[in-house]
Design a protein around this motif. Structure first.
Motif, PDB file in Angstrom:
ATOM      1  N   UNK A  22       5.389   4.908   3.807  1.00  0.00           N
ATOM      2  CA  UNK A  22       4.843   6.072   4.505  1.00  0.00           C
ATOM      3  C   UNK A  22       5.155   7.398   3.817  1.00  0.00           C
ATOM      4  N   UNK A  23       5.789   7.387   2.646  1.00  0.00           N
ATOM      5  CA  UNK A  23       6.084   8.655   1.981  1.00  0.00           C
ATOM      6  C   UNK A  23       4.797   9.454   1.783  1.00  0.00           C
ATOM      7  N   UNK A  43       4.046  10.936   6.622  1.00  0.00           N
ATOM      8  CA  UNK A  43       4.960  10.661   7.732  1.00  0.00           C
ATOM      9  C   UNK A  43       4.402  11.111   9.077  1.00  0.00           C
ATOM     10  N   UNK A  44       3.615  12.182   9.080  1.00  0.00           N
ATOM     11  CA  UNK A  44       3.108  12.719  10.346  1.00  0.00           C
ATOM     12  C   UNK A  44       1.717  12.196  10.689  1.00  0.00           C
ATOM     13  N   UNK A  45       1.190  11.318   9.856  1.00  0.00           N
ATOM     14  CA  UNK A  45      -0.143  10.789  10.113  1.00  0.00           C
ATOM     15  C   UNK A  45      -0.178   9.895  11.343  1.00  0.00           C
ATOM     16  N   UNK A  46      -1.343   9.822  11.959  1.00  0.00           N
ATOM     17  CA  UNK A  46      -1.532   8.979  13.140  1.00  0.00           C
ATOM     18  C   UNK A  46      -2.237   7.702  12.687  1.00  0.00           C
ATOM     19  N   UNK A  47      -1.471   6.660  12.440  1.00  0.00           N
ATOM     20  CA  UNK A  47      -2.008   5.451  11.830  1.00  0.00           C
ATOM     21  C   UNK A  47      -2.104   4.316  12.843  1.00  0.00           C
ATOM     22  N   UNK A  48      -3.105   3.482  12.642  1.00  0.00           N
ATOM     23  CA  UNK A  48      -3.346   2.360  13.555  1.00  0.00           C
ATOM     24  C   UNK A  48      -2.959   1.054  12.866  1.00  0.00           C
ATOM     25  N   UNK A  85       0.839  -1.205   0.000  1.00  0.00           N
ATOM     26  CA  UNK A  85       0.000   0.000   0.000  1.00  0.00           C
ATOM     27  C   UNK A  85       0.872   1.252   0.000  1.00  0.00           C
ATOM     28  N   UNK A  86       0.605   2.144  -0.937  1.00  0.00           N
ATOM     29  CA  UNK A  86       1.267   3.454  -0.955  1.00  0.00           C
ATOM     30  C   UNK A  86       0.599   4.372   0.057  1.00  0.00           C
ATOM     31  N   UNK A  87       1.428   5.069   0.838  1.00  0.00           N
ATOM     32  CA  UNK A  87       0.891   5.962   1.862  1.00  0.00           C
ATOM     33  C   UNK A  87       0.025   7.071   1.305  1.00  0.00           C
ATOM     34  N   UNK A  88       0.312   7.503   0.072  1.00  0.00           N
ATOM     35  CA  UNK A  88      -0.490   8.581  -0.509  1.00  0.00           C
ATOM     36  C   UNK A  88      -1.973   8.221  -0.553  1.00  0.00           C
ATOM     37  N   UNK A  89      -2.271   6.941  -0.728  1.00  0.00           N
ATOM     38  CA  UNK A  89      -3.676   6.512  -0.787  1.00  0.00           C
ATOM     39  C   UNK A  89      -4.397   6.745   0.540  1.00  0.00           C
ATOM     40  N   UNK A 116       7.133  -1.661   7.192  1.00  0.00           N
ATOM     41  CA  UNK A 116       7.064  -0.233   6.914  1.00  0.00           C
ATOM     42  C   UNK A 116       8.290   0.213   6.124  1.00  0.00           C
ATOM     43  N   UNK A 117       8.046   0.972   5.060  1.00  0.00           N
ATOM     44  CA  UNK A 117       9.109   1.675   4.349  1.00  0.00           C
ATOM     45  C   UNK A 117       8.940   3.169   4.609  1.00  0.00           C
ATOM     46  N   UNK A 118      10.033   3.856   4.890  1.00  0.00           N
ATOM     47  CA  UNK A 118       9.973   5.298   5.061  1.00  0.00           C
ATOM     48  C   UNK A 118      11.315   5.898   4.675  1.00  0.00           C
ATOM     49  N   UNK A 119      11.358   7.213   4.535  1.00  0.00           N
ATOM     50  CA  UNK A 119      12.574   7.904   4.145  1.00  0.00           C
ATOM     51  C   UNK A 119      13.284   8.484   5.356  1.00  0.00           C
TER      52      UNK A 119
END
Length: 282
Positions: free
Chosen positions: A165-166, A169-174, A133-137, A182-185
Motif C-alpha cells: 500500500x505504499x 495509504x489513504x485510498x479507498x480500496x475494495x 501488486x505495487x500500490x503505486x500502480x 497487505x504490506x504497509x509502512x
C-alpha cells in the motif's frame, strides 16, 4: 514458485549529500550512480535471488533508460514479455539523495508507469502461483481496474495475491473479491484498507515488523545492523515474505525471514545487492 510482479519500473540516479538540504541552494551530489529501480524491478531482483520464476508487468518509455532497465532484468533471467513500451512518455526516474544517516530524499516522475494496464487474460496466461501488486500502480487512471483484474485472476486460480500500500495509504480500496496479503509502512496503514486482508504486515524499519493475523498482533524485531542504504529494503522485505510464506505458509516464520533479508540489504549500498547462500536459505 512462479510469480507475477506488477508495478513501477524506473531508473534511480542516486548520490550522497551530507549537508542540510535547503531551498534555493545548489545541491551537488557525490558518488553518483545509476541503477534499475522501482518496486517491480527491485522486488523481481530479490525474488530471483531467492530462486523464484518472475514475470514482470510494467511500462517503460521507448528510450535509452527503458532499454537499460529491460536489459538489466533480462540479465537476471526475469521475464519481461509483459512490459509495454510507451511512445508518449519517458521512462520513470528518481533522483535519490542519501544523507549522512542514510535517509532518503527522492525527486522524480513516474513517467511511462502512469500508462500501465494489466488484463486478466495476461495474468491467467502465465498461470502464476502468486501475484504481487505495487500500490503505486493503483494511482493510474485505470488503476482500480488493474486491482480488479488481479483479484479476479487470483480468485480464478485459487492463489494468494499481495498488495503493497505504499503511496496509496489513504485510498479507498475494495478487497471484497478476494482477501489479499497487505504490506504497509508503520503509521500509514488505514483500517479501511486492511480490514478485509488475509494477513497485514506492517513494516517498521529498524523495529522490524508487526503482523496482524486472525485478530492477533505480534511484533517481530529486526536484527541490529549498521545501516548504509535503505533504498529497496521494503521491496526486499516483500519478496522475502512472499517467498517464505509460499514455501511454509507460516506467518511468523515469514516475518522473521523477511526481517533478515531486509536487514542484510540495508548493510550494503545499492538497490540490488548480493547476499550469501546462508542469508537467503530457508
Amino acid at each position: 514458485m512462479k510469480i507475477a510482479v506488477i508495478g513501477d519500473l524506473i531508473i534511480d540516479i542516486k548520490g550522497f549529500y551530507e549537508e542540510e538540504i535547503k531551498a534555493g541552494k545548489n545541491i551537488l551530489l557525490k558518488n553518483v550512480k545509476e541503477s534499475p529501480g522501482g518496486v517491480a524491478s527491485n522486488t523481481a531482483y530479490y525474488l530471483k535471488m531467492l530462486k523464484d520464476q518472475v514475470f514482470v508487468f510494467g511500462s517503460v518509455g521507448k528510450d535509452f533508460w527503458g532499454d537499460y532497465i529491460l536489459g538489466a532484468l533480462k540479465n537476471i533471467s526475469v521475464n519481461v514479455d509483459h512490459v509495454k513500451r510507451v511512445n508518449a512518455m519517458p521512462t520513470g526516474f528518481l533522483i535519490v539523495v542519501l544523507d549522512a544517516d542514510s535517509e532518503r530524499t527522492m525527486i522524480g516522475s513516474r513517467g511511462a508507469n502512469e500508462k500501465l494496464e494489466v488484463s486478466q487474460d495476461e495474468l491467467l496466461s502465465i498461470h502464476p502461483d502468486w501475484i504481487h501488486l505495487s500500490g503505486y500502480s493503483i494511482l493510474n487512471r485505470r488503476g482500480k481496474k488493474i486491482l480488479y483484474n488481479v483479484e479476479q485472476a487470483a480468485k480464478k486460480l485459487s492463489i494468494n495475491y499481495s498488495v503493497d500500500l505504499e503511496g496509496i495509504e489513504t485510498g479507498d480500496l475494495d478487497f471484497s473479491i478476494a482477501q489479499p496479503i497487505i504490506f504497509c509502512n508503520e503509521g500509514f496503514c488505514s483500517d479501511k484498507n486492511t480490514k478485509n486482508s488475509k494477513i497485514t504486515v506492517i513494516k517498521a524499519g529498524s523495529k522490524g515488523c508487526y503482523r496482524v493475523y486472525n485478530g492477533e498482533v505480534i511484533q517481530h524485531s529486526a536484527p541490529k545492523v549498521s545501516v548504509k542504504d535503505t533504498t529497496a529494503a521494503g521491496d526486499a522485505f516483500d519478496a522475502a515474505f512472499i517467498h517464505a510464506y509460499w514455501k511454509k505458509e507460516d506467518v511468523d516464520f515469514s516475518c522473521e525471514f523477511a526481517n533478515k533479508i531486509a536487514a542484510n540489504k540495508v548493510t550494503k549500498k545499492g538497490n540490488w545487492v548480493k547476499m550469501s547462500l546462508s542469508a537467503v536459505s530457508i
